[in-house]
Design a protein around this motif. Structure first.
Motif, PDB file in Angstrom:
ATOM      1  N   LYS A 202      45.828 -45.340 -31.926  1.00 17.00           N
ATOM      2  CA  LYS A 202      44.983 -46.523 -32.084  1.00 17.00           C
ATOM      3  C   LYS A 202      43.582 -46.176 -31.575  1.00 17.00           C
ATOM      4  O   LYS A 202      43.284 -46.328 -30.388  1.00 17.00           O
ATOM      5  N   PRO A 203      42.720 -45.708 -32.449  1.00 19.38           N
ATOM      6  CA  PRO A 203      41.441 -45.134 -31.980  1.00 19.38           C
ATOM      7  C   PRO A 203      40.345 -46.130 -31.621  1.00 19.38           C
ATOM      8  O   PRO A 203      39.337 -45.710 -31.039  1.00 19.38           O
ATOM      9  N   ILE A 204      40.508 -47.431 -31.925  1.00 20.42           N
ATOM     10  CA  ILE A 204      39.364 -48.347 -31.777  1.00 20.42           C
ATOM     11  C   ILE A 204      38.865 -48.399 -30.334  1.00 20.42           C
ATOM     12  O   ILE A 204      39.639 -48.622 -29.402  1.00 20.42           O
ATOM     13  N   GLY A 205      37.552 -48.222 -30.166  1.00 23.66           N
ATOM     14  CA  GLY A 205      36.937 -48.291 -28.841  1.00 23.66           C
ATOM     15  C   GLY A 205      36.001 -47.116 -28.624  1.00 23.66           C
ATOM     16  O   GLY A 205      35.794 -46.290 -29.528  1.00 23.66           O
ATOM     17  N   LEU A 206      35.409 -47.080 -27.436  1.00 21.64           N
ATOM     18  CA  LEU A 206      34.466 -46.003 -27.095  1.00 21.64           C
ATOM     19  C   LEU A 206      35.100 -45.133 -26.010  1.00 21.64           C
ATOM     20  O   LEU A 206      35.553 -45.647 -24.984  1.00 21.64           O
ATOM     21  N   GLY A 207      35.164 -43.836 -26.257  1.00 20.89           N
ATOM     22  CA  GLY A 207      35.820 -42.961 -25.285  1.00 20.89           C
ATOM     23  C   GLY A 207      35.221 -41.566 -25.298  1.00 20.89           C
ATOM     24  O   GLY A 207      34.162 -41.328 -25.891  1.00 20.89           O
ATOM     25  N   TRP A 208      35.947 -40.646 -24.641  1.00 17.89           N
ATOM     26  CA  TRP A 208      35.462 -39.271 -24.475  1.00 17.89           C
ATOM     27  C   TRP A 208      35.917 -38.399 -25.636  1.00 17.89           C
ATOM     28  O   TRP A 208      37.070 -38.460 -26.053  1.00 17.89           O
ATOM     29  N   THR A 209      35.011 -37.573 -26.102  1.00 15.77           N
ATOM     30  CA  THR A 209      35.290 -36.703 -27.238  1.00 15.77           C
ATOM     31  C   THR A 209      36.167 -35.529 -26.827  1.00 15.77           C
ATOM     32  O   THR A 209      35.944 -34.913 -25.785  1.00 15.77           O
ATOM     33  N   GLN A 210      37.144 -35.213 -27.672  1.00 14.88           N
ATOM     34  CA  GLN A 210      37.973 -34.026 -27.467  1.00 14.88           C
ATOM     35  C   GLN A 210      37.563 -32.976 -28.503  1.00 14.88           C
ATOM     36  O   GLN A 210      37.318 -33.320 -29.666  1.00 14.88           O
ATOM     37  N   THR A 211      37.475 -31.730 -28.074  1.00  8.78           N
ATOM     38  CA  THR A 211      36.997 -30.686 -28.991  1.00  8.78           C
ATOM     39  C   THR A 211      37.855 -29.421 -28.875  1.00  8.78           C
ATOM     40  O   THR A 211      38.483 -29.185 -27.841  1.00  8.78           O
ATOM     41  N   THR A 212      37.810 -28.603 -29.917  1.00  5.29           N
ATOM     42  CA  THR A 212      38.583 -27.352 -29.912  1.00  5.29           C
ATOM     43  C   THR A 212      37.755 -26.255 -29.223  1.00  5.29           C
ATOM     44  O   THR A 212      37.258 -25.330 -29.868  1.00  5.29           O
ATOM     45  N   ILE A 213      37.603 -26.441 -27.917  1.00  3.15           N
ATOM     46  CA  ILE A 213      36.836 -25.479 -27.110  1.00  3.15           C
ATOM     47  C   ILE A 213      37.763 -24.958 -26.011  1.00  3.15           C
ATOM     48  O   ILE A 213      38.445 -25.735 -25.341  1.00  3.15           O
ATOM     49  N   ASN A 214      37.751 -23.637 -25.843  1.00  2.00           N
ATOM     50  CA  ASN A 214      38.684 -22.975 -24.933  1.00  2.00           C
ATOM     51  C   ASN A 214      37.897 -22.224 -23.862  1.00  2.00           C
ATOM     52  O   ASN A 214      37.348 -21.156 -24.135  1.00  2.00           O
ATOM     53  N   GLY A 215      37.805 -22.812 -22.668  1.00  2.00           N
ATOM     54  CA  GLY A 215      37.110 -22.132 -21.576  1.00  2.00           C
ATOM     55  C   GLY A 215      35.686 -21.746 -21.938  1.00  2.00           C
ATOM     56  O   GLY A 215      35.222 -20.662 -21.591  1.00  2.00           O
ATOM     57  N   GLY A 216      35.002 -22.625 -22.675  1.00  2.00           N
ATOM     58  CA  GLY A 216      33.608 -22.363 -23.032  1.00  2.00           C
ATOM     59  C   GLY A 216      33.427 -21.700 -24.388  1.00  2.00           C
ATOM     60  O   GLY A 216      32.310 -21.574 -24.869  1.00  2.00           O
ATOM     61  N   GLU A 349      17.452 -18.042 -23.194  1.00  3.93           N
ATOM     62  CA  GLU A 349      17.888 -16.812 -22.503  1.00  3.93           C
ATOM     63  C   GLU A 349      18.610 -17.145 -21.207  1.00  3.93           C
ATOM     64  O   GLU A 349      19.630 -16.552 -20.871  1.00  3.93           O
ATOM     65  N   ILE A 350      18.069 -18.120 -20.476  1.00  3.92           N
ATOM     66  CA  ILE A 350      18.692 -18.514 -19.193  1.00  3.92           C
ATOM     67  C   ILE A 350      20.090 -19.081 -19.450  1.00  3.92           C
ATOM     68  O   ILE A 350      21.074 -18.714 -18.813  1.00  3.92           O
ATOM     69  N   ASP A 351      20.166 -20.006 -20.437  1.00  2.00           N
ATOM     70  CA  ASP A 351      21.448 -20.661 -20.716  1.00  2.00           C
ATOM     71  C   ASP A 351      22.475 -19.667 -21.248  1.00  2.00           C
ATOM     72  O   ASP A 351      23.658 -19.736 -20.912  1.00  2.00           O
ATOM     73  N   LEU A 352      21.985 -18.720 -22.059  1.00  2.00           N
ATOM     74  CA  LEU A 352      22.895 -17.728 -22.625  1.00  2.00           C
ATOM     75  C   LEU A 352      23.383 -16.766 -21.539  1.00  2.00           C
ATOM     76  O   LEU A 352      24.554 -16.358 -21.545  1.00  2.00           O
ATOM     77  N   ALA A 353      22.488 -16.436 -20.625  1.00  2.00           N
ATOM     78  CA  ALA A 353      22.898 -15.549 -19.521  1.00  2.00           C
ATOM     79  C   ALA A 353      23.993 -16.231 -18.700  1.00  2.00           C
ATOM     80  O   ALA A 353      24.992 -15.607 -18.316  1.00  2.00           O
ATOM     81  N   LEU A 354      23.825 -17.533 -18.478  1.00  2.02           N
ATOM     82  CA  LEU A 354      24.844 -18.288 -17.723  1.00  2.02           C
ATOM     83  C   LEU A 354      26.153 -18.306 -18.510  1.00  2.02           C
ATOM     84  O   LEU A 354      27.240 -18.094 -17.959  1.00  2.02           O
ATOM     85  N   TRP A 355      26.031 -18.580 -19.812  1.00  2.41           N
ATOM     86  CA  TRP A 355      27.244 -18.630 -20.648  1.00  2.41           C
ATOM     87  C   TRP A 355      27.946 -17.269 -20.632  1.00  2.41           C
ATOM     88  O   TRP A 355      29.161 -17.191 -20.479  1.00  2.41           O
ATOM     89  N   ASN A 356      27.165 -16.188 -20.760  1.00  2.00           N
ATOM     90  CA  ASN A 356      27.752 -14.843 -20.768  1.00  2.00           C
ATOM     91  C   ASN A 356      28.481 -14.539 -19.467  1.00  2.00           C
ATOM     92  O   ASN A 356      29.543 -13.938 -19.463  1.00  2.00           O
ATOM     93  N   LYS A 357      27.885 -14.999 -18.372  1.00  2.00           N
ATOM     94  CA  LYS A 357      28.433 -14.658 -17.063  1.00  2.00           C
ATOM     95  C   LYS A 357      29.657 -15.517 -16.724  1.00  2.00           C
ATOM     96  O   LYS A 357      30.661 -15.016 -16.231  1.00  2.00           O
ATOM     97  N   THR A 358      29.545 -16.821 -16.985  1.00  2.00           N
ATOM     98  CA  THR A 358      30.581 -17.733 -16.475  1.00  2.00           C
ATOM     99  C   THR A 358      31.258 -18.567 -17.564  1.00  2.00           C
ATOM    100  O   THR A 358      32.192 -19.297 -17.288  1.00  2.00           O
ATOM    101  N   HIS A 359      30.716 -18.517 -18.790  1.00  2.00           N
ATOM    102  CA  HIS A 359      31.195 -19.384 -19.870  1.00  2.00           C
ATOM    103  C   HIS A 359      31.147 -20.851 -19.488  1.00  2.00           C
ATOM    104  O   HIS A 359      32.064 -21.630 -19.775  1.00  2.00           O
TER     105      HIS A 359
END
Ligand SMILES: Cc1cc2nc3c(=O)[nH]c(=O)nc-3n(C[C@H](O)[C@H](O)[C@H](O)COP(=O)(O)OP(=O)(O)OC[C@H]3O[C@@H](n4cnc5c(N)ncnc54)[C@H](O)[C@@H]3O)c2cc1C
Length: 570
Positions: A202-216, A349-359
């Motif tokens: 029953k999806p009606i309402g406002l809630g948090w999105t779920q996504t197919t993301i695995n550890g970043g 570059e900063i955000d990608l460096a963070l993603w590369n290091k810690t995901h």
């Protein structure tokens, strides 16, 4: 094992040949090769997904489906008469993983009623919500978000699978607009009630999105169903950069199909044989195109363009349902935005460096973290004028996606707009995929009509939805954060005529076409062929009231079980 050259394939006969290594195709390949006695070949037109950074980093998805991306099919749609004759794009993924490798990763199942309607339409209760739920759970591996925040109260654990194959998680980076959206919704609980988990039927309402993301990381079907432990199975071969043109009958005029024809250079044709079945999983555009090219479709049209009809099945390529999508943007008084890394190389570059290091960090985000599934009010003139196209009273007509402040166009560079998508999740009947009659070469792209706003209900619902958005962002919570609307939106706020012009001038397709090889009722006497099965989004009779990846995963899981059952004793 993966091959990129047909000459290296060790065999030319398989038990099963799967056309298309996308969302559905890789599920079927994975499940069929659980039986080590069966050999399976997947033929995929696009390249391998491995080593493509944009495919790994969730926030870079936009580059993958941009018009100049090498990883999409260059499909165009015919001028849309109810959308100012514009031709909004309809990208589809073209690499291993298919559209799951380029999409925005939103995981939404739709309503229970959507599936019960599939069961009613096909006379097969196996497609009902209760019977499909185990397949959703079989696909899903609930995973903690990249930032490992406490998710209590953000989803219903009982509704999720923990041991499946594709990772599903909650947002892994906290953007500042979260609290503003939550506060606004709380101030209008009748119109924007909280929904704990829109995937529980029953999806009606406002809630948090779920996504197919695995550890970043994006978890496409290639990353999940074709992970090392599966692609290394000796009975699974995957040939990339090979485009299928047709399926061929066992003998001239037969309706039993055993061969798949394809090419790697668009000149030399190759064939492989399937001794058990050919599974078409090329998606809602290419699957009907391949069927038509093979002589399965409307006989009159096929004859006209010089293709020998083998099976008269006029529905092939017809009955497409899609959803209209519209972005509504305001400038926002913030520097914390998608824009910071989209438009600022140093920040990237900063955000990608963070993603590369810690995901972790902002790049683990897809387009939005909060979503509202809504209905037009039961007493509205829309519902008294038009038949309700929704599958039932617990099925939404509208989805509002609250995206992060973002600006994907350089013209917006000096400021930071907040960008919200919304769309009607009702049906557009009558979209289609047909062959290009002036040049029906199998390597040509088909003619696609998504039928935007062909149904007046859709347009009226869009008007209502945009007005709800205006109301939402007029809440006092937004004072000081929200600045002026983007220029295109200004007339829409001033008059109904301005709103209509704005909607027709800006609506686009939502990338969720289905129905072009829609299932017939169980036991239908018409259009019968043997040796081919279609398993992909094109078989959904109607679009679900949400996005189409999760339903495609579940349909493919059940589809694989149906194939297994057919061949259990052979
Ligand atoms: C840009 C974009 C964003 C989206 N966002 C979301 C989202 O956030 N959430 C969601 O739920 N859904 C989303 N979708 C929709 C969803 O991804 C698709 O509905 C679903 O993945 C379709 O699955 P499929 O198996 O039918 O086709 P696909 O996954 O598209 O697979 C078809 C495969 O067949 C291959 N192929 C095609 N023709 C041939 C041929 N002739 N020979 C060989 N191979 C061929 C293709 O290259 C592709 O790999 C999005 C789609 C797009 C394009």
């Amino acid at each position: 094992k993966q091959y990129s050259n047909v000459a290296d394939l060790p065999q030319s006969t398989y038990d099963f040949v799967i056309v298309g290594g996308g969302n559905a195709g890789l599920v079927v390949a994975n499940r069929l090769t659980e039986n080590r006695a069966w050999s399976v070949l997947v033929i995929e037109a696009g390249p391998s997904n491995l080593g493509i950074l944009d495919e790994e980093v969730p926030a870079l998805a936009g580059t993958l489906f941009a018009p100049d991306s090498p990883y999409t099919w260059k499909y165009t749609v015919v001028p849309q008469e109810n959308a100012d004759n514009r031709q909004p794009g309809i990208p589809r993924g073209k690499m291993l993983g298919g559209s799951t490798a380029i999409n925005e990763m939103w995981y939404t199942r739709g309503s229970a009623e959507d599936f019960d309607r599939f069961a009613a339409a096909t006379g097969d209760k196996g497609w009902s919500w209760d019977e499909m739920l185990p397949y959703f759970l079989k696909n899903e591996k609930w995973t903690e978000p990249a930032d490992k925040h406490n998710t209590t109260g953000q989803y219903n654990p009982a509704a999720h699978g923990k041991t499946g194959i594709t990772a599903v998680s909650l947002p892994g980076y906290a953007w500042p607009i979260f609290d503003l959206v939550t506060e606004t919704a709380a101030s209008m609980p009748d119109e924007f009630p909280f929904v704990l988990d829109y995937n529980a039927g029953k999806p009606i309402g406002l809630g948090w999105t779920q996504t197919t993301i695995n550890g970043g990381f994006r978890d496409s079907s290639a990353r999940s169903y074709l992970a090392e432990q599966y692609i290394s199975r000796p009975n699974l071969h995957v040939l990339v950069t090979a485009q299928v043109s047709r399926v061929l009958p066992a003998s001239k005029g037969s309706t039993h199909f055993t061969k798949v024809e394809f090419s790697q250079d668009f000149k030399t044709l190759h064939t492989v044989t399937a001794t058990k079945e050919i599974v078409l999983s090329a998606g809602s555009i290419a699957t009907p195109q391949i069927l038509l090219q093979s002589g399965i479709g409307n006989s009159t049209t096929l004859k006209r363009i010089g293709i020998t009809p083998l099976v008269d099945l006029p529905a092939v390529g017809q009955n497409m349902t899609e959803q209209p999508l519209l972005s509504n943007s305001w400038f926002a008084n913030t520097t914390q935005s998608y824009e910071s890394f989209n438009l600022n190389a140093t920040q990237m570059e900063i955000d990608l460096a963070l993603w590369n290091k810690t995901h972790t960090g902002p790049l683990v985000s897809t387009s939005g973290a909060q979503v509202a599934f809504l209905r037009v009010p039961e007493n509205s003139s829309i519902l008294s004028t038009f038949a309700d196209p929704a599958a039932g009273p617990n099925t939404p007509h509208i989805e509002l996606e609250f995206t992060y402040p973002s600006c994907r166009c350089l013209a917006c560079k000096p400021s930071v707009p907040i960008n919200r998508h919304h769309r009607c999740s009702d049906l557009i009947l009558g979209g289609s995929v047909t062959l290009n009659e002036t040049d029906p070469s199998p390597w040509n792209l088909p003619v696609i009509d998504t039928g935007l706003f062909r149904e007046e209900f859709d347009f009226q619902t869009m008007v209502y939805a945009v007005k709800q958005i205006f109301k939402f962002f007029a809440a006092p919570v937004w004072d000081g954060y929200l600045l002026q609307p983007l220029d295109a939106l200004v007339p829409a706020l001033q008059s109904d005529a301005g709103l209509e012009a704005y909607i027709r001038g800006n609506v686009i397709n939502n990338q969720h076409p289905v129905g072009t090889s829609g299932m017939s009722p169980k036991g239908a006497s018409w259009g019968k062929v043997t040796g081919i099965r279609v398993i992909d989004a094109s078989v959904l009779p109607y679009v679900t009231s949400g996005h189409t990846m999760a339903p495609t995963y579940a349909f493919a899981e059940r589809g694989a079980d149906l194939v297994k059952a057919t061949w259990a004793h052979h």
